[in-house]
Motif scaffolding. Structure first.
Motif, PDB file in Angstrom:
ATOM      1  N   GLY A  54       7.234   2.107 -22.006  1.00  0.00           N
ATOM      2  CA  GLY A  54       6.407   2.059 -20.746  1.00  0.00           C
ATOM      3  C   GLY A  54       6.872   1.430 -19.451  1.00  0.00           C
ATOM      4  O   GLY A  54       6.184   1.321 -18.433  1.00  0.00           O
ATOM      5  N   LEU A  55       7.978   0.613 -19.567  1.00  0.00           N
ATOM      6  CA  LEU A  55       8.456  -0.315 -18.709  1.00  0.00           C
ATOM      7  C   LEU A  55       9.074   0.653 -17.287  1.00  0.00           C
ATOM      8  O   LEU A  55       8.804   0.077 -16.272  1.00  0.00           O
ATOM      9  N   VAL A  56       9.624   1.765 -17.662  1.00  0.00           N
ATOM     10  CA  VAL A  56      10.191   2.607 -16.918  1.00  0.00           C
ATOM     11  C   VAL A  56       9.490   3.950 -17.088  1.00  0.00           C
ATOM     12  O   VAL A  56       9.155   4.240 -18.175  1.00  0.00           O
ATOM     13  N   HIS A  57       9.767   4.978 -16.045  1.00  0.00           N
ATOM     14  CA  HIS A  57       9.103   6.206 -16.328  1.00  0.00           C
ATOM     15  C   HIS A  57      10.113   7.190 -16.662  1.00  0.00           C
ATOM     16  O   HIS A  57       9.836   8.456 -16.998  1.00  0.00           O
ATOM     17  N   HIS A  58      11.236   7.087 -16.225  1.00  0.00           N
ATOM     18  CA  HIS A  58      12.266   8.127 -16.263  1.00  0.00           C
ATOM     19  C   HIS A  58      13.495   7.513 -16.666  1.00  0.00           C
ATOM     20  O   HIS A  58      13.989   6.394 -15.995  1.00  0.00           O
ATOM     21  N   VAL A  59      14.451   8.235 -17.364  1.00  0.00           N
ATOM     22  CA  VAL A  59      15.848   7.729 -17.880  1.00  0.00           C
ATOM     23  C   VAL A  59      16.715   8.699 -17.374  1.00  0.00           C
ATOM     24  O   VAL A  59      16.518   9.900 -17.595  1.00  0.00           O
ATOM     25  N   THR A  60      17.847   8.194 -16.615  1.00  0.00           N
ATOM     26  CA  THR A  60      18.639   9.479 -16.431  1.00  0.00           C
ATOM     27  C   THR A  60      20.055   9.104 -16.199  1.00  0.00           C
ATOM     28  O   THR A  60      20.544   7.838 -16.235  1.00  0.00           O
TER      29      THR A  60
ATOM     30  N   ASP B 162      20.258   9.424  -8.030  1.00  0.00           N
ATOM     31  CA  ASP B 162      19.838   9.905  -6.736  1.00  0.00           C
ATOM     32  C   ASP B 162      18.959  11.077  -6.593  1.00  0.00           C
ATOM     33  O   ASP B 162      18.009  11.035  -5.881  1.00  0.00           O
ATOM     34  N   ASP B 163      19.649  12.146  -7.399  1.00  0.00           N
ATOM     35  CA  ASP B 163      18.570  13.150  -7.250  1.00  0.00           C
ATOM     36  C   ASP B 163      17.215  13.064  -7.795  1.00  0.00           C
ATOM     37  O   ASP B 163      16.133  13.499  -7.256  1.00  0.00           O
ATOM     38  N   ALA B 164      16.830  12.181  -9.113  1.00  0.00           N
ATOM     39  CA  ALA B 164      16.078  11.926  -9.789  1.00  0.00           C
ATOM     40  C   ALA B 164      14.921  11.128  -8.654  1.00  0.00           C
ATOM     41  O   ALA B 164      13.799  11.521  -8.626  1.00  0.00           O
ATOM     42  N   VAL B 165      15.527  10.191  -8.164  1.00  0.00           N
ATOM     43  CA  VAL B 165      14.789   9.422  -6.989  1.00  0.00           C
ATOM     44  C   VAL B 165      14.192  10.403  -6.010  1.00  0.00           C
ATOM     45  O   VAL B 165      13.152  10.313  -5.615  1.00  0.00           O
ATOM     46  N   ARG B 166      15.304  11.275  -5.458  1.00  0.00           N
ATOM     47  CA  ARG B 166      14.935  11.888  -4.289  1.00  0.00           C
ATOM     48  C   ARG B 166      13.778  12.923  -4.698  1.00  0.00           C
ATOM     49  O   ARG B 166      12.610  13.286  -4.025  1.00  0.00           O
TER      50      ARG B 166
ATOM     51  N   LEU C  69       6.796   3.660  -9.600  1.00  0.00           N
ATOM     52  CA  LEU C  69       7.566   4.657 -10.375  1.00  0.00           C
ATOM     53  C   LEU C  69       8.936   3.770 -10.564  1.00  0.00           C
ATOM     54  O   LEU C  69       9.488   3.230  -9.646  1.00  0.00           O
ATOM     55  N   ALA C  70       9.489   3.971 -11.881  1.00  0.00           N
ATOM     56  CA  ALA C  70      10.715   3.430 -12.114  1.00  0.00           C
ATOM     57  C   ALA C  70      11.817   4.257 -12.729  1.00  0.00           C
ATOM     58  O   ALA C  70      11.121   4.886 -13.669  1.00  0.00           O
ATOM     59  N   ILE C  71      12.824   4.548 -11.888  1.00  0.00           N
ATOM     60  CA  ILE C  71      13.636   5.497 -12.666  1.00  0.00           C
ATOM     61  C   ILE C  71      15.252   4.673 -12.890  1.00  0.00           C
ATOM     62  O   ILE C  71      15.538   3.985 -11.926  1.00  0.00           O
ATOM     63  N   THR C  72      15.574   4.729 -14.043  1.00  0.00           N
ATOM     64  CA  THR C  72      16.713   3.775 -14.487  1.00  0.00           C
ATOM     65  C   THR C  72      17.875   4.693 -15.019  1.00  0.00           C
ATOM     66  O   THR C  72      17.677   5.617 -15.557  1.00  0.00           O
ATOM     67  N   VAL C  73      19.059   4.070 -14.733  1.00  0.00           N
ATOM     68  CA  VAL C  73      20.157   4.597 -15.330  1.00  0.00           C
ATOM     69  C   VAL C  73      20.051   4.387 -16.922  1.00  0.00           C
ATOM     70  O   VAL C  73      19.864   3.480 -17.265  1.00  0.00           O
TER      71      VAL C  73
ATOM     72  N   PRO D  48       0.885  -1.178   0.181  1.00  0.00           N
ATOM     73  CA  PRO D  48       0.074  -0.038   0.082  1.00  0.00           C
ATOM     74  C   PRO D  48       0.773   1.283  -0.041  1.00  0.00           C
ATOM     75  O   PRO D  48       0.365   2.490  -0.329  1.00  0.00           O
ATOM     76  N   LYS D  49       2.233   1.282   0.225  1.00  0.00           N
ATOM     77  CA  LYS D  49       3.000   2.299   0.255  1.00  0.00           C
ATOM     78  C   LYS D  49       3.403   2.799  -1.349  1.00  0.00           C
ATOM     79  O   LYS D  49       3.700   1.601  -2.134  1.00  0.00           O
ATOM     80  N   PRO D  50       3.763   3.666  -1.679  1.00  0.00           N
ATOM     81  CA  PRO D  50       4.422   4.072  -2.847  1.00  0.00           C
ATOM     82  C   PRO D  50       5.730   3.438  -2.843  1.00  0.00           C
ATOM     83  O   PRO D  50       6.504   3.576  -2.048  1.00  0.00           O
ATOM     84  N   VAL D  51       5.909   2.776  -4.101  1.00  0.00           N
ATOM     85  CA  VAL D  51       7.451   1.892  -4.422  1.00  0.00           C
ATOM     86  C   VAL D  51       8.000   2.595  -5.588  1.00  0.00           C
ATOM     87  O   VAL D  51       7.550   2.523  -6.694  1.00  0.00           O
ATOM     88  N   VAL D  52       9.037   3.195  -5.284  1.00  0.00           N
ATOM     89  CA  VAL D  52      10.019   3.731  -6.436  1.00  0.00           C
ATOM     90  C   VAL D  52      11.092   2.805  -6.860  1.00  0.00           C
ATOM     91  O   VAL D  52      12.033   2.332  -5.805  1.00  0.00           O
ATOM     92  N   GLY D  53      11.064   2.128  -7.967  1.00  0.00           N
ATOM     93  CA  GLY D  53      12.365   1.662  -8.265  1.00  0.00           C
ATOM     94  C   GLY D  53      13.635   2.262  -8.668  1.00  0.00           C
ATOM     95  O   GLY D  53      13.424   3.319  -9.535  1.00  0.00           O
ATOM     96  N   ARG D  54      14.497   2.205  -8.125  1.00  0.00           N
ATOM     97  CA  ARG D  54      15.858   3.012  -8.341  1.00  0.00           C
ATOM     98  C   ARG D  54      16.522   1.789  -9.069  1.00  0.00           C
ATOM     99  O   ARG D  54      17.413   0.952  -8.633  1.00  0.00           O
TER     100      ARG D  54
END
Length: 275
Positions: A182-188, A194-198, A127-131, A103-109
């Motif tokens: 659409g597998l991930v939401h952001h690429v960085t 870490d800044d994008a996840v934060r 939310l998924a943020i990938t390198v 039930p908590k938001p889960v961010v994929g780093r």
């Protein structure tokens, strides 16, 4: 207050009300064995009742997010009987459910490559943020297997159109394609990860926790058919493929570092009439 804990296969760090969960088997690229699967399932089943956690960040130690199945686990699975393979598939499915239903938001780093079951984990993150150097693959068919128990979660994320290509070819694809489908939401970049996840974590902390849990439940209940039916079907499908001659040959070839017997090395369209 910061709380740093080490389990058998996981490292957790609570910073305020943000819990970072890191797969901690970097020596094998965070590949999933029964211990990691059990630890991660139990943790995500418990997180829902924790008042000290508002947001979860899921990542991997080292330079790989998750390489899929562990080699030792694959060797053991080669000797499993049908019922043991059913139970093994159900354990992986239950892990995906525990992550998906948190039930908590889960961010994929996503700190590096994700393969097979690792892509299943990515699919279950809110939310998924990938390198940008990460790559992804559903490599099961190259082992004579199928991405069975992760398929309900992956299909919901990328849809059947992209799944047809990627499930059938087993090809590796890059972070740009993962974003496009659409597998991930952001690429960085690695430096900016870490800044994008934060930034996303701070956005999530502005939402009401009860409303976020309700929103996740609405999405799940409106969109997905009954998961119990999918659990039984997909675990059975995985067990059948592992027991098949192709599955046994594919896993043996992988462990022996050779090509499987169906790999001719020349595609049919590349052959000439003289062949």
């Amino acid at each position: 207050m910061n709380v740093d804990k080490q389990q058998n296969s996981l490292h957790t760090f609570l910073d305020g009300n943000v819990l970072t969960v890191a797969l901690d088997r970097p020596q094998v690229h965070n590949a999933m064995n029964p211990q990691l699967i059990a630890d991660l399932t139990r943790l995500f089943q418990e997180i829902g009742a924790r008042d000290d956690v508002r947001v979860v960040v899921l990542t991997g130690k080292g330079r790989t997010f998750c390489a899929g199945a562990d080699l030792a686990a694959m060797r053991a699975a080669a000797d499993f009987d049908f019922q043991q393979n059913i139970a093994d598939g159900q354990a992986i499915f239950d892990l995906m459910v525990a992550l998906d239903h948190c039930p908590k938001p889960v961010v994929g780093r996503i700190n590096g490559p994700a393969v097979g079951g690792g892509v299943g984990l990515v699919s279950c993150c809110d939310l998924a943020i990938t390198v940008d150097r990460a790559h992804f693959a559903f490599s099961e068919v190259r082992l004579g297997l199928v991405p069975a128990v992760i398929s309900p979660f992956v299909l919901r994320k990328i849809g059947p159109g992209y799944a047809r290509e990627l499930f059938l070819t087993g090809e590796r694809f890059d972070a740009a394609k993962a974003l496009r489908i659409g597998l991930v939401h952001h690429v960085t970049t690695e430096d900016a990860l870490d800044d994008a996840v934060r930034e996303k974590v701070e956005m999530l902390l502005q939402g009401a926790p009860g409303a976020q849990a309700a929103a996740k439940e609405i999405i799940r209940l409106v969109e997905l058919p009954p998961l119990q039916d999918q659990r039984d079907y997909t675990a059975g499908s995985l067990a059948e493929r592992r027991a098949s001659s192709e599955g046994r040959e594919g896993m043996s070839a992988f462990l022996e570092k050779r090509k499987p017997d169906w790999h001719s090395g020349v595609a049919a369209h590349e052959r000439t009439e003289d062949d």
